[in-house]
Write an enzyme that holds these catalytic residues in place. Sequence first.
Site, PDB file in Angstrom:
ATOM      1  N   THR A 186       2.238   3.051-104.064  1.00 48.49           N
ATOM      2  CA  THR A 186       3.525   3.668-104.451  1.00 48.49           C
ATOM      3  C   THR A 186       4.040   2.784-105.553  1.00 48.49           C
ATOM      4  O   THR A 186       3.654   1.649-105.869  1.00 48.49           O
ATOM      5  CB  THR A 186       4.718   3.427-103.470  1.00 48.49           C
ATOM      6  N   GLU A 331       3.930   9.322-100.386  1.00 44.50           N
ATOM      7  CA  GLU A 331       3.852   9.181 -98.873  1.00 44.50           C
ATOM      8  C   GLU A 331       3.694  10.614 -98.000  1.00 44.50           C
ATOM      9  O   GLU A 331       3.348  10.548 -96.961  1.00 44.50           O
ATOM     10  CB  GLU A 331       5.174   8.593 -98.178  1.00 44.50           C
ATOM     11  N   LYS A 444      28.830   5.708-105.934  1.00 39.62           N
ATOM     12  CA  LYS A 444      30.107   6.146-104.809  1.00 39.62           C
ATOM     13  C   LYS A 444      31.315   5.526-105.617  1.00 39.62           C
ATOM     14  O   LYS A 444      31.613   4.509-106.014  1.00 39.62           O
ATOM     15  CB  LYS A 444      29.852   5.021-103.659  1.00 39.62           C
ATOM     16  N   TRP A 449      30.972  10.666-103.048  1.00 36.22           N
ATOM     17  CA  TRP A 449      29.602  10.383-103.790  1.00 36.22           C
ATOM     18  C   TRP A 449      29.423  11.214-104.993  1.00 36.22           C
ATOM     19  O   TRP A 449      29.854  12.329-104.820  1.00 36.22           O
ATOM     20  CB  TRP A 449      28.356  10.766-102.849  1.00 36.22           C
TER      21      TRP A 449
HETATM   22  P1  AMP Z   1       6.743   8.976-105.970  1.00 33.56           P
HETATM   23  O1  AMP Z   1       6.290   8.681-104.537  1.00 33.56           O
HETATM   24  O2  AMP Z   1       6.563   7.941-106.740  1.00 33.56           O
HETATM   25  O3  AMP Z   1       5.974  10.323-106.342  1.00 33.56           O
HETATM   26  O4  AMP Z   1       8.166   9.136-106.034  1.00 33.56           O
HETATM   27  C1  AMP Z   1       8.760  10.194-104.910  1.00 33.56           C
HETATM   28  C2  AMP Z   1      10.072  10.429-105.259  1.00 33.56           C
HETATM   29  O5  AMP Z   1      10.340  10.991-106.568  1.00 33.56           O
HETATM   30  C3  AMP Z   1      11.131  11.167-104.280  1.00 33.56           C
HETATM   31  O6  AMP Z   1      11.360  10.624-103.118  1.00 33.56           O
HETATM   32  C4  AMP Z   1      12.194  11.729-105.189  1.00 33.56           C
HETATM   33  O7  AMP Z   1      13.166  10.551-105.316  1.00 33.56           O
HETATM   34  C5  AMP Z   1      11.628  11.842-106.474  1.00 33.56           C
HETATM   35  N1  AMP Z   1      11.347  13.385-106.622  1.00 33.56           N
HETATM   36  C6  AMP Z   1       9.969  13.885-106.387  1.00 33.56           C
HETATM   37  N2  AMP Z   1      10.336  15.196-106.880  1.00 33.56           N
HETATM   38  C7  AMP Z   1      11.609  15.234-107.261  1.00 33.56           C
HETATM   39  C8  AMP Z   1      12.189  16.609-107.681  1.00 33.56           C
HETATM   40  N3  AMP Z   1      11.805  17.747-107.771  1.00 33.56           N
HETATM   41  N4  AMP Z   1      13.592  16.393-107.831  1.00 33.56           N
HETATM   42  C9  AMP Z   1      14.174  15.184-107.558  1.00 33.56           C
HETATM   43  N5  AMP Z   1      13.508  14.075-107.292  1.00 33.56           N
HETATM   44  C10 AMP Z   1      12.293  14.197-106.963  1.00 33.56           C
END
Ligand code: AMP
Length: 547
Positions: A186, A331, A444, A449
């Site tokens: 990650t 994940e 906040k 929010w």
């Molecule tokens: P990663 O594991 O680095 O791909 O990041 C995952 C995170 O990216 C998610 O938990 C979200 O916070 C953000 N994310 C992924 N797709 C979207 C989306 N379409 N809109 C908003 N946030 C997103």
Amino acid sequence: MFGLMQKQSLLISHLIEFAERHHGDGEVVSRRVEGDIHRYTWADVARRSRQVANTLDAAKLAFSDRVATLAWNGYRHLELYFGVSGSGRVLHTINPRLHPDQIAWIANHAEDQVLCFDMTFLPIIQAIHSKCNTIQQWVAMCDGDKLPADTGIPNLVSYEAWIGKQSSDYQWPSFDENSASSMCYTSGTTGNPKAALYSHRSTILHAYAAALPDVMGISARDAILPVVPMFHVNAWGIPYSAALTGAKLVFPGSGMDGKSIYELIEGEGVTYAAGVPTVWQMLLTHMKSNGLKFSSLNRTVIGGSACPPAMIQTFMDDYGVEVLHAWGMTELSPLGTLCTLKNKHLKLSEPEQMKIRLKQGRAIFGVDMKIVDDAGKDLPHDGKAYGDLLVKGPWVVAEYFKGEGGSPLVKDSHGVEWFPTGDVATIDTDGYMQITDRSKDVIKSGGEWISSIDIENIAVAHPSVLMAACIGVKHPKWDERPIVAVVKKPDAHVSREELLGFYEGKTAKWQIPDDVVFVDSIPIGATGKMLKTKLREQLKDYVLPNL
Ligand code: AMP
């Protein structure tokens, strides 16, 4: 009583065997790091994947040993996807945009045995090879004659020399479908990165699901351009779903700029493209300033961060391209939701449909989701209540590699385990999920929010704004107040007052940011997302007006 059907493990090798047998002449086209276009077929991918597998056997790599890649989207990377996993080893894709020290840390943590890299990344390998304790073989993904003589890297071989001597006859082994197949660390914005370790079973189930019509809708009629990198969550699983369906694959290599992407789409008749909003922003800017149109592209999946409404609108209105908004995580292999309309929505007006398209979409069968409050109590799916988004399913992590960070799961009142995504969301009565924010990015203000995504979406709808990032700033009375950092489009003029005025009527008055800060750029992380932690650091001395 058991069913009486054949017990065949779901294995990644079956995908490539199937691709060779049933659509062997389907094309796989890559722009190579050298700049030229490489063209071959799924049958060639299968043949060379078997050579990769024989190479790993000859090197005596054990079952589950890790083979790392530091590479762009391209045909050799694709061969490693199938050859490494298919032969029972684990493909470890590393993000080359990480800091070199972090790459070395990750390679050591994963105990990689082999690392295959594109020549673009030779300087990184030269800087870190002596720090990588477990790697026995370095493989430059190039022809033999492209390998410089004096790199200073021991045990370095060109990819073509590495696999070239091996036979393309190979019997793919059969093993437990729960065996590890690939891994991805990650982004690690806090603490050390942790790895999701995918299995053959999770990968195949995800590949099936991703191809469904209400998910990515991938078919043999598509020519797909995954701009989303193969080094981040397996390019959203597209290489596997393409093998499963017989879609043509078009790989952009290192050419992620608007011009290169546009030329590839037009040159290869791409019907379908997938990527994060920042990449599409570059493409749209290039097209607008050169008065270009698409002749083949009809769909694009956009995810990884919230897709601004203005981007969806531009794709649809100006270019006739349908945008599918997607949400996922490392994940989750990564797909969790995709936004497609239901039958009953087809009779709605375009603006009504647009309200739905802006959401992150409906859960894919295989991913169950719910929202809970701070006490872990279920919240209603009414489109209004927002809370922590929890997910579970066969392609969601149960734990991280080496148990790093302890169990990530939480138990609900029935004792059922869920993965907390760290996202805050609403779910409406039709099952459409909408991300309000990353839980750590929510602002906040006075006990209420404010969604930073909403504030950003309004800013980028302004014709002079290229990018916007909203963060909360400490306030003595309200606790936090939002401000918005804005990058203007080249040659655009817009004042702070004009932008603040632009918010009038588009959101509640108390949600309008207190200030606009014009910046040259917004920090972008290794996976193309805005790095708000870094932006907060950059603006740490910022003081709100009128304090
Ligand atoms: P990663 O594991 O680095 O791909 O990041 C995952 C995170 O990216 C998610 O938990 C979200 O916070 C953000 N994310 C992924 N797709 C979207 C989306 N379409 N809109 C908003 N946030 C997103």
